[in-house]
Structures are given as structure tokens and as C-alpha cells.
Design an enzyme around this catalytic site. Structure first.
Site, PDB file in Angstrom:
ATOM      1  N   GLN A  33     -26.597  28.442  15.905  1.00  0.00           N
ATOM      2  CA  GLN A  33     -26.146  28.277  17.466  1.00  0.00           C
ATOM      3  C   GLN A  33     -24.631  28.696  17.133  1.00  0.00           C
ATOM      4  OE1 GLN A  33     -26.360  24.321  17.007  1.00  0.00           O
ATOM      5  NE2 GLN A  33     -26.186  24.455  14.988  1.00  0.00           N
ATOM      6  N   ASP A 140     -34.602  22.542   9.063  1.00  0.00           N
ATOM      7  CA  ASP A 140     -35.790  21.994  10.294  1.00  0.00           C
ATOM      8  C   ASP A 140     -35.783  20.446  10.485  1.00  0.00           C
ATOM      9  OD1 ASP A 140     -37.242  23.482  12.885  1.00  0.00           O
ATOM     10  OD2 ASP A 140     -36.948  21.483  12.398  1.00  0.00           O
ATOM     11  N   ASP A 158     -30.546  12.742  16.651  1.00  0.00           N
ATOM     12  CA  ASP A 158     -29.249  12.797  17.204  1.00  0.00           C
ATOM     13  C   ASP A 158     -28.897  14.482  17.448  1.00  0.00           C
ATOM     14  OD1 ASP A 158     -25.795  12.657  15.374  1.00  0.00           O
ATOM     15  OD2 ASP A 158     -26.863  13.047  17.823  1.00  0.00           O
ATOM     16  N   SER A 159     -29.620  14.369  18.326  1.00  0.00           N
ATOM     17  CA  SER A 159     -30.359  16.561  18.716  1.00  0.00           C
ATOM     18  C   SER A 159     -28.782  16.955  19.639  1.00  0.00           C
ATOM     19  CB  SER A 159     -31.344  17.205  19.004  1.00  0.00           C
ATOM     20  OG  SER A 159     -31.768  16.728  20.011  1.00  0.00           O
TER      21      SER A 159
HETATM   22  N1  SAM Z   1     -23.990  13.472  19.616  1.00  0.00           N
HETATM   23  C1  SAM Z   1     -24.850  14.909  20.164  1.00  0.00           C
HETATM   24  C2  SAM Z   1     -25.898  15.388  21.354  1.00  0.00           C
HETATM   25  O1  SAM Z   1     -26.520  13.845  21.625  1.00  0.00           O
HETATM   26  O2  SAM Z   1     -25.799  16.252  21.688  1.00  0.00           O
HETATM   27  C3  SAM Z   1     -25.362  15.761  19.081  1.00  0.00           C
HETATM   28  C4  SAM Z   1     -24.577  16.090  17.816  1.00  0.00           C
HETATM   29  S1  SAM Z   1     -24.949  16.677  16.379  1.00  0.00           S
HETATM   30  C5  SAM Z   1     -23.570  17.880  16.016  1.00  0.00           C
HETATM   31  C6  SAM Z   1     -26.306  17.923  17.140  1.00  0.00           C
HETATM   32  C7  SAM Z   1     -26.433  19.161  16.113  1.00  0.00           C
HETATM   33  O3  SAM Z   1     -28.143  18.739  15.715  1.00  0.00           O
HETATM   34  C8  SAM Z   1     -26.962  20.152  14.873  1.00  0.00           C
HETATM   35  O4  SAM Z   1     -25.511  19.761  14.406  1.00  0.00           O
HETATM   36  C9  SAM Z   1     -27.397  20.424  15.176  1.00  0.00           C
HETATM   37  O5  SAM Z   1     -26.887  21.655  13.978  1.00  0.00           O
HETATM   38  C10 SAM Z   1     -28.690  20.134  14.471  1.00  0.00           C
HETATM   39  N2  SAM Z   1     -30.014  20.564  14.987  1.00  0.00           N
HETATM   40  C11 SAM Z   1     -30.855  21.388  15.982  1.00  0.00           C
HETATM   41  N3  SAM Z   1     -31.303  21.272  16.372  1.00  0.00           N
HETATM   42  C12 SAM Z   1     -32.175  20.642  14.654  1.00  0.00           C
HETATM   43  C13 SAM Z   1     -33.646  20.408  14.043  1.00  0.00           C
HETATM   44  N4  SAM Z   1     -34.705  21.150  14.456  1.00  0.00           N
HETATM   45  N5  SAM Z   1     -32.853  19.960  13.280  1.00  0.00           N
HETATM   46  C14 SAM Z   1     -32.033  19.780  12.338  1.00  0.00           C
HETATM   47  N6  SAM Z   1     -31.358  18.872  13.263  1.00  0.00           N
HETATM   48  C15 SAM Z   1     -30.951  20.600  14.452  1.00  0.00           C
END
Ligand code: SAM
Length: 286
Positions: A33, A140, A158-159
Site C-alpha cells: 500500500q 494476511d 482493526d483493518s
Molecule cells: N484504525 C484504522 C481504521 O479503522 O481504518 C486501521 C489502522 S491499522 C494501521 C490497519 C492495518 O491493517 C494496516 O497496518 C494494514 O497494513 C493492515 N491490513 C490490511 N489488510 C490486511 C490483511 N489482509 N491482513 C492483516 N493486516 C492487514
């Protein structure tokens, strides 16, 4: 990188949000990303992924306290917790405040986010990654949950919004797999976006989750940098109805866990489930 630029912007379909910044502290594309860390005048340091604000120094406590203490204080004795995503470490920090927690598994797809947040936003994880109870998995989340043999009392997703690598974390198969790895009194909490700019996310998640769990209830709270009115999350469980939990029981659990918070309190917990009428109608009637 320390590039001078006046503004960063967040582009929604019909809304553009501008944040005045002192500087861009980091900007690059990771394997997964586009990642920016900026120093903004209003909210301090901010993490943006694919152009959307994820967390900020000044208002991160609101989201992290509500996404953790609403499910954790609703559970009688949370010991094993799973976090999907959460690369900034804020959810992990709040979960580790519970003495009952023996282990937290956090599955984050992009190790670069963790590294950058520890370097530029260390106040958010506040050492949580070094806690001996933390089991950090770089994977993932949708793949991890298919393979794990563990069972969890509380699962917090928390994605980011359903774009890029996060898209798989909004699917029926993902939710069904989460249900399979949950203990009897298990609770799931997952963010479902803002009530005005991400209208479909609440309905899609609600329809899928109500088909899997006995109880699914939305709860809302206000995060200034999650624009578009109230921000929402879904609470799902087979045995715990969040609407049955009263303020006094929550107060006892707050005291028992010696929690000190800046946004969360038992009254706002109960109130968060008294959602606007238009959201109820959107979820139930359509
Ligand atoms: N609080 C934020 C929101 O509500 O939008 C989210 C914050 S946190 C930084 C989101 C995290 O999810 C990111 O670090 C991203 O890399 C991770 N992420 C995205 N897709 C993912 C997946 N398939 N598996 C694990 N982590 C993932």
C-alpha cells in the site's frame, strides 16, 4: 524523507479533506500500500494508507479505547485475544492493559507499517510490541485464521476500509472462519466505517454477521479524523448480548482492571449501542 508541502488530502467520492502539514516525514509504497506519515498542525503526526487517515497522534485514543474496551469489558474473563491488522499498535497497547490477558496474537500483513509507526508514532504502541504476551505474526489475516489451531475469547479486526489488502477482511468466508476460532463466550468487534461516507459497510457487515452470530449490534463513537459523522463498529457474539450489560457491571470491571481512559467510560459504552434511528432503519429495514 523530510519534504516541505503545505497540505495532504483525503479523497472521498464527493468530499475532499485537506490537512495542513508542517512536513511529510515519510512517503513511499510498501509491498501492499501507499504509506505516508506526516506532521500535521491540527492532529500531530498522522499515518495514511492509500490516501486515507488511519490514526493520528491527537485522536488515536478514541478509536483504540472504544474498539478494545467495549468488547473486552463485555467479556467475563478475556484471556486470549486476536487482533487482525492494527499495525500502529494502538489496539495492542489497550488489550495488554488487562491482567486477565495471557496472550495476544496480532496478525499484520505489512511489517513496514509496524516499523514506520514504531519510528515515527512510538507513542501509539507505547512499547506494546515488546510485551512478552505479544505474539506478532506478519501475514494476511484472512490466511492466518484459516491455518491457526488457536481459539480466542476476543477478536478485534482493526483493518483499513475494504480496499487493497484489506478487502478480504470483509468477506463472509473470513467471518465464518473467525466464528470457528472463537471460544464459547467469544466476542468479535470490527470497524465498519463512517455512517455518512461508508454507508454500505455497516449494512454489508451486519447482514453477514447476523447470519453467523446469535447477537450482532452496531456501536458508534466520534473520531474527528474519521470523517463523515459517527464512526461505527459491529459487536458479534453467540452468547453475550451487549445490550444486556449495564453501567454498574462495567464500572466494576473498569475498577477491577484499573483502567484509566480519556474517552471510554461505562456510560459512553452503553450509550454507543443506542445508535441513530436512521442507522437502525438502514440495517434492519432495507
Ligand atoms: N484504525 C484504522 C481504521 O479503522 O481504518 C486501521 C489502522 S491499522 C494501521 C490497519 C492495518 O491493517 C494496516 O497496518 C494494514 O497494513 C493492515 N491490513 C490490511 N489488510 C490486511 C490483511 N489482509 N491482513 C492483516 N493486516 C492487514
Amino acid at each position: 524523507m523530510n519534504e516541505e508541502r503545505a497540505w495532504v488530502d483525503e479523497q472521498w467520492n464527493n468530499v475532499q479533506i485537506l490537512y495542513k502539514v508542517r512536513s511529510i516525514l515519510y512517503e513511499n509504497r510498501s509491498e501492499f500500500q501507499h504509506t505516508q506519515i506526516v506532521d500535521s498542525y491540527q492532529y500531530g503526526r498522522m499515518l495514511l494508507l492509500d490516501g486515507f487517515v488511519q490514526t493520528t497522534e491527537k485522536d488515536e485514543f478514541i478509536y483504540h479505547e472504544m474498539m478494545v474496551h467495549v468488547p473486552m469489558l463485555s467479556h467475563p474473563n478475556p484471556e486470549k485475544v486476536l487482533i487482525i491488522g492494527g499495525g500502529d499498535g494502538g489496539i495492542l497497547r489497550e488489550v495488554l492493559r488487562y491482567g486477565s490477558v495471557g496472550g495476544v496474537t496480532m496478525v499484520e500483513i505489512d511489517s513496514k507499517v509496524i516499523d514506520l509507526c514504531q519510528e515515527y508514532l512510538p507513542m501509539i504502541s507505547a512499547g506494546a510490541f515488546n510485551d512478552k504476551r505479544t505474539n506478532l505474526v506478519i501475514d494476511d489475516g484472512a490466511e492466518f485464521v484459516k491455518e491457526t489451531k488457536d481459539q480466542f475469547d476476543v477478536i478485534i479486526v482493526d483493518s483499513p476500509d475494504p480496499i487493497g489488502p484489506a478487502r478480504v477482511l470483509f468477506s463472509k468466508s473470513f467471518y465464518l472462519t473467525l466464528h470457528d476460532i472463537m471460544t464459547n463466550h467469544g466476542i468479535l468487534a470490527r470497524q465498519t466505517g463512517s455512517l455518512h461516507l461508508q454507508v454500505d459497510e455497516q449494512k454489508e457487515a451486519y447482514d453477514l454477521l447476523t447470519g453467523i452470530y446469535s447477537y450482532t449490534e452496531p456501536f458508534v463513537f466520534a473520531v474527528p479524523t474519521y470523517v463523515g459523522g459517527f464512526f461505527s463498529a459491529m459487536f458479534s457474539s453467540d452468547s453475550i448480548n451487549p445490550l444486556d450489560i449495564g453501567i454498574s457491571a462495567l464500572e466494576d470491571r473498569v475498577v477491577g482492571n484499573r483502567l484509566e481512559t480519556k474517552y471510554y467510560h461505562p456510560g459512553i459504552h452503553v450509550g454507543a449501542f443506542h445508535v441513530p434511528r436512521f442507522l437502525k432503519e438502514r440495517l434492519i429495514c432495507q
